[in-house]
Motif scaffolding. Structure first.
Motif, PDB file in Angstrom:
ATOM      1  N   PHE A   3      56.928  16.729  39.277  1.00  0.00           N
ATOM      2  CA  PHE A   3      56.106  17.901  39.446  1.00  0.00           C
ATOM      3  C   PHE A   3      56.516  18.946  38.853  1.00  0.00           C
ATOM      4  CE2 PHE A   3      54.626  15.153  43.112  1.00  0.00           C
ATOM      5  CZ  PHE A   3      53.251  15.148  43.078  1.00  0.00           C
ATOM      6  N   PHE A   4      57.603  19.444  38.715  1.00  0.00           N
ATOM      7  CA  PHE A   4      58.261  20.526  37.891  1.00  0.00           C
ATOM      8  C   PHE A   4      57.931  20.331  36.467  1.00  0.00           C
ATOM      9  CE2 PHE A   4      61.284  21.353  41.412  1.00  0.00           C
ATOM     10  CZ  PHE A   4      60.947  22.449  41.971  1.00  0.00           C
ATOM     11  N   PHE A 141      63.524  21.785  34.172  1.00  0.00           N
ATOM     12  CA  PHE A 141      62.396  21.054  34.125  1.00  0.00           C
ATOM     13  C   PHE A 141      61.014  21.669  33.541  1.00  0.00           C
ATOM     14  CE2 PHE A 141      64.778  18.861  37.563  1.00  0.00           C
ATOM     15  CZ  PHE A 141      64.933  17.684  36.718  1.00  0.00           C
ATOM     16  N   LEU A 142      60.788  23.023  33.975  1.00  0.00           N
ATOM     17  CA  LEU A 142      59.525  23.623  33.474  1.00  0.00           C
ATOM     18  C   LEU A 142      59.534  23.851  31.940  1.00  0.00           C
ATOM     19  CD1 LEU A 142      59.403  26.558  36.030  1.00  0.00           C
ATOM     20  CD2 LEU A 142      57.708  24.736  35.807  1.00  0.00           C
ATOM     21  N   CYS A 199      63.422  11.557  31.683  1.00  0.00           N
ATOM     22  CA  CYS A 199      63.037   9.985  31.276  1.00  0.00           C
ATOM     23  C   CYS A 199      62.164   9.364  31.988  1.00  0.00           C
ATOM     24  CB  CYS A 199      64.156   9.225  30.896  1.00  0.00           C
ATOM     25  SG  CYS A 199      65.367   9.662  29.514  1.00  0.00           S
ATOM     26  N   ALA A 200      62.411   9.331  33.525  1.00  0.00           N
ATOM     27  CA  ALA A 200      61.491   8.763  34.438  1.00  0.00           C
ATOM     28  C   ALA A 200      60.179   9.208  34.359  1.00  0.00           C
ATOM     29  CB  ALA A 200      62.337   8.792  35.672  1.00  0.00           C
ATOM     30  N   THR A 201      60.020  10.491  34.173  1.00  0.00           N
ATOM     31  CA  THR A 201      58.729  11.116  34.056  1.00  0.00           C
ATOM     32  C   THR A 201      58.068  11.004  32.886  1.00  0.00           C
ATOM     33  OG1 THR A 201      59.637  13.499  35.264  1.00  0.00           O
ATOM     34  CG2 THR A 201      57.540  13.586  33.961  1.00  0.00           C
ATOM     35  N   THR A 228      46.533  17.140  45.625  1.00  0.00           N
ATOM     36  CA  THR A 228      47.909  16.978  45.759  1.00  0.00           C
ATOM     37  C   THR A 228      48.694  17.970  47.020  1.00  0.00           C
ATOM     38  OG1 THR A 228      48.180  16.429  43.586  1.00  0.00           O
ATOM     39  CG2 THR A 228      50.318  17.092  44.770  1.00  0.00           C
ATOM     40  N   LEU A 229      48.252  19.193  46.852  1.00  0.00           N
ATOM     41  CA  LEU A 229      48.809  20.060  48.012  1.00  0.00           C
ATOM     42  C   LEU A 229      48.424  19.707  49.410  1.00  0.00           C
ATOM     43  CD1 LEU A 229      48.443  23.616  46.393  1.00  0.00           C
ATOM     44  CD2 LEU A 229      50.374  22.197  46.339  1.00  0.00           C
ATOM     45  N   GLU A 230      47.181  19.580  49.661  1.00  0.00           N
ATOM     46  CA  GLU A 230      46.747  18.773  51.009  1.00  0.00           C
ATOM     47  C   GLU A 230      47.700  17.766  51.302  1.00  0.00           C
ATOM     48  OE1 GLU A 230      44.993  19.741  48.565  1.00  0.00           O
ATOM     49  OE2 GLU A 230      43.614  21.391  49.418  1.00  0.00           O
TER      50      GLU A 230
END
Length: 281
Positions: A3-4, A141-142, A199-201, A228-230
């Motif tokens: 997510f990052f 990550f960003l 690599c997974a992402t 996603t947030l909910e």
């Protein structure tokens, strides 16, 4: 990490301090407010589940701590639950945007690798409030997500090679039970685990691109992606009433729907109240 990284991919680099302030205002509403709201709902649900009075003070402690449960010596810091990610993403985006404003020197990935390594070293010794040690890793990550977007054409050119390398770097240590766990500050191989997560992402994104060709699967992923947030908030509140291995699927589903409705109603009501107050001013 996924997510990052994807947040970095969609992140718009601020061109001025006013742009950064505008992003801050937007993220306060989109990221930090749900975190604030869930912290209160969590304590209300705990009071209902245990039949006790609402503890207002512990909610403030959770918000100020902004992490998972943590014990340091004789001190105990009550966790905020899964929504720690929202406050961490909020602060990571703020820091990353500020660093990007400071000049092209911060475009170099080496700078963010050093920050991430410092974050790993700190997290192994002590957890910082508001996940500040994790935020140093999150900005890497960003930045990876940002570079991914800018180098998309080059990545597509070597897609098969990069996918093959990513599969080895991800699956080989994963098979041995070696992986990063940000909330628990587990970095068994240091920066190697960070590379494993990247690599997974990368591979997961390639798989979802292939699944996008199937309309039904695409529709399902798009729906969950838009909420996603909910889903994260339900995940945080659901664990109060059910254990992870619970088999009460129907009851759990009904409760989750109820939690979602209550959450959305409260969220919408507060948004309307804030809007009215701003309009009067």
């Amino acid at each position: 990490p996924l997510f990052f990284i994807l947040s970095g991919y969609t992140y718009k680099i601020p061109k001025s301090l006013s742009d950064l302030k505008a992003q801050l205002k937007k993220d306060l509403k989109r990221l930090y407010f749900p975190c604030f709201l869930v912290a209160w709902l969590y304590e209300i649900c705990v009071a209902i589940a245990n039949g006790t009075a609402l503890n207002w003070l512990i909610v403030l402690k959770r918000l100020l701590w902004g992490n998972d449960n943590y014990t340091w010596g004789d001190l105990f810091f009550p966790g905020i639950g899964a929504v720690w990610f929202l406050s961490a993403l909020f602060l990571a985006k703020l820091l990353y945007g500020f660093l990007q404003l400071k000049g092209k020197d911060h475009e170099h990935i080496g700078f963010y690798l050093v920050l991430a390594y410092i974050g790993i070293l700190i997290g192994r010794k002590i957890w910082l409030p508001q996940s500040l040690d994790i935020i140093l890793i999150a900005v890497l990550f960003l930045h990876i997500g940002h570079l991914w977007k800018t180098k998309e054409a080059l990545i597509q050119k070597y897609l098969i090679l990069l996918s093959s390398i990513s599969a080895v770097v991800w699956l080989w240590p994963l098979e041995k039970g070696i992986y990063i766990e940000l909330a628990a500050r587990q970095y068994p191989l240091g920066l190697i685990c960070v590379l494993e997560a990247i690599c997974a992402t990368f591979l997961i994104v390639q798989v979802t691109k292939m699944l996008e060709k199937f309309r039904i699967i695409k529709a399902v992923f798009v729906f969950f992606g838009q909420h996603t947030l909910e889903i994260l908030c339900i995940h945080c509140l659901d664990s109060i009433f059910f254990t992870w291995d619970s088999n009460d699927f129907i009851l759990r589903l009904l409760l989750n729907i109820l939690i979602l409705i209550v959450y959305l109603l409260i969220k919408r009501s507060i948004y309307k109240l804030i809007h009215r107050c701003c309009c009067r001013q």
